[in-house]
Design a protein around this motif. Structure first.
Motif, mmCIF file in Angstrom:
data_model
loop_
_atom_site.group_PDB
_atom_site.id
_atom_site.type_symbol
_atom_site.label_atom_id
_atom_site.label_comp_id
_atom_site.label_asym_id
_atom_site.label_seq_id
_atom_site.Cartn_x
_atom_site.Cartn_y
_atom_site.Cartn_z
ATOM 1 N N THR A 61 8.396 12.705 -33.758
ATOM 2 C CA THR A 61 8.065 11.184 -34.060
ATOM 3 C C THR A 61 6.770 10.867 -33.875
ATOM 4 O O THR A 61 5.978 11.528 -33.274
ATOM 5 C CB THR A 61 8.725 10.193 -33.294
ATOM 6 O OG1 THR A 61 8.440 10.448 -31.946
ATOM 7 C CG2 THR A 61 10.328 10.172 -33.400
ATOM 8 N N ASN A 62 6.052 10.005 -34.603
ATOM 9 C CA ASN A 62 4.847 9.426 -34.723
ATOM 10 C C ASN A 62 4.733 8.835 -33.530
ATOM 11 O O ASN A 62 5.213 7.615 -33.141
ATOM 12 C CB ASN A 62 4.376 8.867 -36.186
ATOM 13 C CG ASN A 62 3.079 8.506 -36.011
ATOM 14 O OD1 ASN A 62 2.188 8.540 -35.051
ATOM 15 N ND2 ASN A 62 2.635 8.134 -37.241
ATOM 16 N N PRO A 63 3.662 9.300 -32.581
ATOM 17 C CA PRO A 63 3.281 8.598 -31.393
ATOM 18 C C PRO A 63 2.336 7.365 -31.613
ATOM 19 O O PRO A 63 2.569 6.246 -30.618
ATOM 20 C CB PRO A 63 2.648 9.344 -30.561
ATOM 21 C CG PRO A 63 1.913 10.481 -31.394
ATOM 22 C CD PRO A 63 2.926 10.422 -32.625
ATOM 23 N N GLU A 64 1.730 7.249 -32.626
ATOM 24 C CA GLU A 64 0.855 5.834 -32.844
ATOM 25 C C GLU A 64 1.097 5.505 -34.340
ATOM 26 O O GLU A 64 0.131 5.648 -35.265
ATOM 27 C CB GLU A 64 -0.649 6.141 -32.607
ATOM 28 C CG GLU A 64 -0.602 6.598 -30.997
ATOM 29 C CD GLU A 64 -2.259 6.768 -30.727
ATOM 30 O OE1 GLU A 64 -2.854 7.621 -31.636
ATOM 31 O OE2 GLU A 64 -2.728 6.121 -29.847
ATOM 32 N N PRO A 65 2.337 4.939 -34.650
ATOM 33 C CA PRO A 65 2.418 4.576 -36.178
ATOM 34 C C PRO A 65 1.510 3.707 -36.733
ATOM 35 O O PRO A 65 1.398 3.329 -37.847
ATOM 36 C CB PRO A 65 3.871 4.384 -36.119
ATOM 37 C CG PRO A 65 4.271 3.757 -34.649
ATOM 38 C CD PRO A 65 3.342 4.755 -33.814
ATOM 39 N N GLY A 66 0.929 2.649 -35.780
ATOM 40 C CA GLY A 66 0.177 1.627 -36.424
ATOM 41 C C GLY A 66 -1.178 1.946 -36.788
ATOM 42 O O GLY A 66 -1.908 1.365 -37.267
ATOM 43 N N ARG A 67 -1.785 3.267 -36.496
ATOM 44 C CA ARG A 67 -2.870 3.828 -36.902
ATOM 45 C C ARG A 67 -2.907 3.810 -38.672
ATOM 46 O O ARG A 67 -3.893 3.498 -38.950
ATOM 47 C CB ARG A 67 -3.088 5.068 -36.484
ATOM 48 C CG ARG A 67 -3.496 5.466 -35.100
ATOM 49 C CD ARG A 67 -3.871 6.938 -34.811
ATOM 50 N NE ARG A 67 -4.364 6.781 -33.473
ATOM 51 C CZ ARG A 67 -5.872 6.766 -33.033
ATOM 52 N NH1 ARG A 67 -6.588 6.455 -33.933
ATOM 53 N NH2 ARG A 67 -5.935 6.871 -31.927
ATOM 54 N N ASN A 112 7.204 6.499 -38.696
ATOM 55 C CA ASN A 112 5.820 5.854 -39.553
ATOM 56 C C ASN A 112 6.345 4.343 -40.205
ATOM 57 O O ASN A 112 7.354 4.105 -40.386
ATOM 58 C CB ASN A 112 5.569 6.794 -40.544
ATOM 59 C CG ASN A 112 5.312 8.047 -40.291
ATOM 60 O OD1 ASN A 112 4.473 8.372 -39.544
ATOM 61 N ND2 ASN A 112 6.093 9.228 -40.580
ATOM 62 N N TYR A 113 5.243 3.433 -40.152
ATOM 63 C CA TYR A 113 5.463 2.138 -40.487
ATOM 64 C C TYR A 113 5.137 1.992 -42.161
ATOM 65 O O TYR A 113 4.039 2.706 -42.533
ATOM 66 C CB TYR A 113 4.507 1.450 -39.993
ATOM 67 C CG TYR A 113 4.640 1.093 -38.519
ATOM 68 C CD1 TYR A 113 5.722 1.420 -37.723
ATOM 69 C CD2 TYR A 113 3.706 0.537 -37.432
ATOM 70 C CE1 TYR A 113 5.932 1.296 -36.379
ATOM 71 C CE2 TYR A 113 3.773 0.358 -36.178
ATOM 72 C CZ TYR A 113 5.110 0.634 -35.358
ATOM 73 O OH TYR A 113 5.398 0.499 -34.449
#
Length: 132
Positions: A61-67, A112-113
């Motif tokens: 999973t993406n640990p920082e999807p807001g990037r 991811n967003y």
């Protein structure tokens, strides 16, 4: 020199087939594949290409999807949101009507967003007038 353009995004996953199928279903897209081995699965978002592959250096999973948030302009945000719901999708922000324009932020299977954007005719016109 011409202005550079961004034509594609490479999205890597530990489960690329699952991710590919999610995007293809959610956005009703045909899946193409680049030549060569292993090649990439490719989804055409109206001339912007989302390529999906696997990599050994990414987690599940993406640990920082807001990037990075992928904004997808759609004609019918409610229909896309319903397909995401049918896929068991998760929402960071559910569909919201903002003065006639619709926005929502979904979370894909890798975390991811993806923001759905359906601008109203009035908002599109205002943006076009601002370009003059």
């Amino acid at each position: 020199m011409t202005t550079p353009t961004i034509g594609s995004l490479l999205l890597s996953s530990t489960e690329p087939a699952r991710l590919r199928d999610w995007y293809a279903t959610a956005f009703a897209l045909k899946v193409d594949h680049t030549p060569g081995d292993p090649g990439y699965d490719v989804l055409d978002f109206g001339g912007f290409y989302l390529m999906i592959d696997s990599r050994d250096d990414v987690g599940t999973t993406n640990p920082e999807p807001g990037r990075m948030i992928l904004n997808v302009d759609v004609d019918d945000a409610r229909a896309v949101a319903a397909r995401i719901d049918d896929l068991g999708g998760q929402w960071l922000a559910e569909l919201d009507d903002r003065d006639g324009s619709l926005f929502a932020t979904a979370i894909d299977p890798d975390g991811n967003y993806i923001q759905l954007v359906q601008l109203s005719p009035q908002h599109r016109a205002a943006m076009t007038e601002g370009d003059k």
